[in-house]
Scaffold this motif. Structure first.
Motif, short mmCIF file in Angstrom:
data_model
loop_
_atom_site.label_atom_id
_atom_site.label_comp_id
_atom_site.label_asym_id
_atom_site.label_seq_id
_atom_site.Cartn_x
_atom_site.Cartn_y
_atom_site.Cartn_z
N LYS A 117 0.86 -1.18 0.00
CA LYS A 117 0.00 0.00 0.00
C LYS A 117 0.90 1.24 0.00
CE LYS A 117 -3.54 -2.79 0.47
NZ LYS A 117 -4.40 -3.09 -0.70
N ALA A 118 0.95 1.92 -1.13
CA ALA A 118 1.83 3.08 -1.27
C ALA A 118 1.01 4.34 -1.51
CB ALA A 118 2.80 2.86 -2.42
N ALA A 119 1.29 5.37 -0.72
CA ALA A 119 0.59 6.64 -0.87
C ALA A 119 1.49 7.77 -0.38
CB ALA A 119 -0.72 6.64 -0.07
N GLY A 120 1.92 8.62 -1.32
CA GLY A 120 2.78 9.74 -0.94
C GLY A 120 4.10 9.27 -0.36
N LYS A 121 4.35 9.63 0.89
CA LYS A 121 5.59 9.25 1.56
C LYS A 121 5.42 8.02 2.44
CE LYS A 121 8.33 12.72 0.30
NZ LYS A 121 9.65 12.53 -0.36
N LYS A 122 4.22 7.42 2.44
CA LYS A 122 3.96 6.28 3.31
C LYS A 122 3.82 4.99 2.51
CE LYS A 122 1.54 9.07 6.80
NZ LYS A 122 0.28 9.24 7.58
N ILE A 123 4.35 3.91 3.06
CA ILE A 123 4.25 2.62 2.39
C ILE A 123 4.06 1.51 3.42
CG2 ILE A 123 6.75 2.23 2.33
CD1 ILE A 123 6.25 0.94 -0.50
N GLU A 124 3.18 0.57 3.13
CA GLU A 124 2.91 -0.56 4.02
C GLU A 124 3.15 -1.87 3.27
OE1 GLU A 124 -0.92 -0.70 5.79
OE2 GLU A 124 -0.78 1.30 6.70
N PHE A 125 3.69 -2.84 3.99
CA PHE A 125 3.90 -4.17 3.44
C PHE A 125 3.14 -5.17 4.31
CE2 PHE A 125 7.66 -1.71 2.33
CZ PHE A 125 7.80 -1.98 0.98
N HIS A 126 2.27 -5.95 3.69
CA HIS A 126 1.52 -6.98 4.39
C HIS A 126 2.06 -8.34 3.94
CE1 HIS A 126 -1.42 -4.06 5.91
NE2 HIS A 126 -1.29 -3.48 4.72
N LEU A 127 2.48 -9.14 4.92
CA LEU A 127 3.16 -10.40 4.63
C LEU A 127 2.27 -11.61 4.85
CD1 LEU A 127 6.58 -9.55 6.36
CD2 LEU A 127 5.81 -8.97 4.06
N LEU A 128 2.59 -12.68 4.14
CA LEU A 128 1.81 -13.91 4.25
C LEU A 128 1.99 -14.59 5.60
CD1 LEU A 128 2.62 -15.36 0.71
CD2 LEU A 128 0.38 -14.53 1.49
N LYS A 129 3.17 -14.43 6.19
CA LYS A 129 3.47 -15.03 7.49
C LYS A 129 4.47 -14.14 8.22
CE LYS A 129 7.13 -18.03 5.67
NZ LYS A 129 7.61 -19.43 5.56
#
Length: 252
Positions: A117-129
């Motif tokens: 999830k990328a927006a502007g200066k922020k980014i999130e990573f969601h992992l399978l485990k």
């Protein structure tokens, strides 16, 4: 210093010497200092969920490319997705398969990796485990930012040495080069105390030739020592070992 013909494409680079140059001319969200300790680079902050399945990072407001374009989260996502595409030929893309939707994207089933999830200066990573070392994965060149406009101008390739106006975002940038002979790096921003403001990399494919140039004082640093010269240099006390992050495996 000496180096063979290196690959400067963050998505494809995986040889030790190529990566050694890439990490000096490019920055990722995370990185390693000379003592081998993980630190924030482009990231101003990093938040890891208790279950180790979500990583949230905020990019520094002063992070910019050498042409003045700001670094943003969408460029990080572009770099990761490019590394995941089979046609890119990334040998380290397997480290990204823990991201939700990465395999579906690589198989051409999705237009983007759903777990980013990328927006502007922020980014999130969601992992399978739960992946306790994913912050170290974010120090690998395969997670470095890339730009769509630069890739399009260079036929999909990313080569700051031979490409057309390819910017960098790291501590150093390429000042000049002589094809297959040398590369001159210069500081693109203030360097740490004791660090050189410029570095000349001489491309010497033959290790014996490189050691001869070193003996003649024409090289300050010899990154690869021929086995024949190893003991001779050790007796002189000029061999220095430093931490270097690398991955090894045995295949049967």
């Amino acid at each position: 210093q000496t180096c063979p013909l290196p690959i400067f494409d963050p998505s494809q680079g995986e040889d030790g010497l190529g990566v050694r140059v890439i990490v000096n001319i490019m920055d990722g969200l995370m990185g390693f200092i000379s003592r081998g300790e993980l630190t924030k680079r482009l990231a101003r902050s990093i938040e890891i969920s208790p279950d180790l399945k979500t990583y949230r990072l905020v990019i520094r407001s002063d992070a910019v490319w050498t042409d003045g374009v700001p670094v943003d989260a969408s460029q990080i996502q572009l770099g990761i997705e490019r590394a995941l595409k089979p046609e890119t030929g990334s040998k380290l893309a397997g480290f990204l398969k823990w991201i939700v939707g990465a395999e579906a994207f690589a198989a051409g089933k999705e237009k983007h990796v759903s777990g980013i999830k990328a927006a502007g200066k922020k980014i999130e990573f969601h992992l399978l485990k739960p992946i306790s070392f994913f912050d170290q994965v974010l120090a690998l060149p395969i997670t470095y930012p890339l730009r769509k406009d630069v890739l399009e101008a260079n036929g999909g390739k990313w080569d700051p040495l031979r490409g057309k106006k390819v910017p960098t975002n790291g501590t150093y940038r390429i000042r000049s080069s002589v094809p297959d002979e040398e590369i001159l790096l210069e500081a693109a921003r203030p360097v740490p105390k004791g660090a050189p403001k410029s570095v000349l990399l001489r491309i010497v494919a033959d290790e014996s030739t490189a050691s001869t140039l070193f003996d003649q004082g024409k090289l300050d640093v010899l990154t690869r020592i021929p086995a024949f010269d190893q003991k001779r240099y050790e007796k002189k006390g000029i061999v220095k070992s430093v931490p270097f992050q690398a991955t090894f495996f045995l295949g049967f």
